[in-house]
Write a protein that holds these residues in place. Sequence first.
Motif, short mmCIF file in Angstrom:
data_model
loop_
_atom_site.label_atom_id
_atom_site.label_comp_id
_atom_site.label_asym_id
_atom_site.label_seq_id
_atom_site.Cartn_x
_atom_site.Cartn_y
_atom_site.Cartn_z
N MET A 138 39.44 40.25 -26.04
CA MET A 138 39.76 41.65 -25.85
C MET A 138 40.34 42.19 -27.16
SD MET A 138 39.56 44.16 -23.78
CE MET A 138 38.78 43.22 -22.51
N THR A 139 39.97 43.41 -27.49
CA THR A 139 40.45 44.03 -28.72
C THR A 139 41.31 45.26 -28.40
OG1 THR A 139 38.54 45.49 -28.94
CG2 THR A 139 38.39 43.29 -29.97
N ALA A 140 42.11 45.66 -29.36
CA ALA A 140 42.95 46.85 -29.19
C ALA A 140 42.08 48.10 -29.03
CB ALA A 140 43.89 46.99 -30.38
N GLU A 141 40.94 48.12 -29.69
CA GLU A 141 40.03 49.26 -29.59
C GLU A 141 39.53 49.43 -28.15
OE1 GLU A 141 39.89 46.95 -31.95
OE2 GLU A 141 40.18 48.08 -33.81
N ARG A 142 39.19 48.33 -27.52
CA ARG A 142 38.71 48.40 -26.14
C ARG A 142 39.81 48.88 -25.19
NH1 ARG A 142 35.14 42.87 -25.87
NH2 ARG A 142 33.49 43.62 -27.24
N VAL A 143 41.03 48.41 -25.41
CA VAL A 143 42.14 48.84 -24.56
C VAL A 143 42.39 50.34 -24.75
CG1 VAL A 143 44.59 48.55 -24.05
CG2 VAL A 143 43.17 46.54 -24.48
N SER A 144 42.34 50.80 -26.00
CA SER A 144 42.57 52.23 -26.23
C SER A 144 41.47 53.07 -25.57
CB SER A 144 42.66 52.54 -27.72
OG SER A 144 41.42 52.39 -28.37
N ILE A 145 40.25 52.58 -25.60
CA ILE A 145 39.15 53.31 -24.95
C ILE A 145 39.33 53.29 -23.44
CG2 ILE A 145 36.65 53.28 -24.54
CD1 ILE A 145 36.39 52.40 -27.51
N ARG B 42 47.38 42.74 -21.40
CA ARG B 42 48.09 41.46 -21.32
C ARG B 42 47.38 40.35 -22.08
NH1 ARG B 42 51.85 40.69 -16.70
NH2 ARG B 42 51.29 38.52 -17.04
N LEU B 43 46.06 40.48 -22.27
CA LEU B 43 45.29 39.48 -22.99
C LEU B 43 45.33 39.65 -24.51
CD1 LEU B 43 42.13 39.25 -20.71
CD2 LEU B 43 43.97 37.56 -20.92
N LEU B 44 45.87 40.77 -24.98
CA LEU B 44 45.89 41.03 -26.42
C LEU B 44 46.88 40.11 -27.12
CD1 LEU B 44 45.94 44.93 -26.64
CD2 LEU B 44 44.02 43.41 -27.05
N ASP B 45 46.53 39.72 -28.34
CA ASP B 45 47.48 38.95 -29.14
C ASP B 45 48.47 39.92 -29.81
OD1 ASP B 45 45.91 40.11 -31.06
OD2 ASP B 45 45.29 38.25 -32.01
N ALA B 46 49.45 39.39 -30.51
CA ALA B 46 50.53 40.22 -31.08
C ALA B 46 49.99 41.22 -32.11
CB ALA B 46 51.58 39.33 -31.71
N GLY B 47 49.04 40.80 -32.93
CA GLY B 47 48.48 41.71 -33.93
C GLY B 47 47.75 42.89 -33.31
N ALA B 48 47.01 42.61 -32.26
CA ALA B 48 46.28 43.69 -31.58
C ALA B 48 47.25 44.64 -30.87
CB ALA B 48 45.29 43.10 -30.58
N ARG B 49 48.31 44.11 -30.32
CA ARG B 49 49.31 44.97 -29.67
C ARG B 49 50.00 45.88 -30.68
NH1 ARG B 49 52.35 41.64 -24.82
NH2 ARG B 49 50.45 41.13 -23.70
N GLN B 50 50.15 45.41 -31.91
CA GLN B 50 50.75 46.25 -32.93
C GLN B 50 49.80 47.35 -33.38
OE1 GLN B 50 51.97 43.53 -36.00
NE2 GLN B 50 53.90 43.02 -34.96
N ARG B 51 48.49 47.11 -33.34
CA ARG B 51 47.51 48.13 -33.71
C ARG B 51 47.31 49.18 -32.63
NH1 ARG B 51 43.72 44.16 -34.46
NH2 ARG B 51 42.23 45.35 -33.25
N LEU B 52 47.63 48.84 -31.39
CA LEU B 52 47.34 49.74 -30.27
C LEU B 52 48.03 51.10 -30.38
CD1 LEU B 52 45.72 49.95 -27.69
CD2 LEU B 52 47.63 48.94 -26.47
#
Length: 121
Positions: free
Chosen positions: A1-8, A52-62
């Motif tokens: 899962m990516t931060a981009e997908r969560v934002s979408i 919840r599946l995002l890693d720390a780096g992706a959570r910081q980009r969100l």
Amino acid sequence: MTAERVSILVGILIAMLTTLLRYVANGVAQDRLILLCIAAVVVLGVAVASWRLLDAGARQRLPVLLGRMGVAMLSSLLVVAVWQGLQGGMANLDGLAVLSHGTALGLLIHALASGWRRKRA
């Protein structure tokens, strides 16, 4: 899962809720309202599970991505309001239609921009 997908996913949920407001105000059939509410709950569940599946780096980009989406949606609201104002006159401007169409356009712009950024990276 990516931060981009969560934002979408968050953008889809926002667009669904603005459409829900329009449906409620215009008295759309009850079955459509129920289906839209069920779909919104499902999208919310998928968004939370994805977050919840995002890693720390992706959570910081969100937050940055959500900010970009917010800018895209706000600018799209302005574009849709001007467009509808030019088409039917400012007196006939429907605020809920501007809200639902503007958020949908902003989501589309955000999704396309996110895809282009990922391809370049």
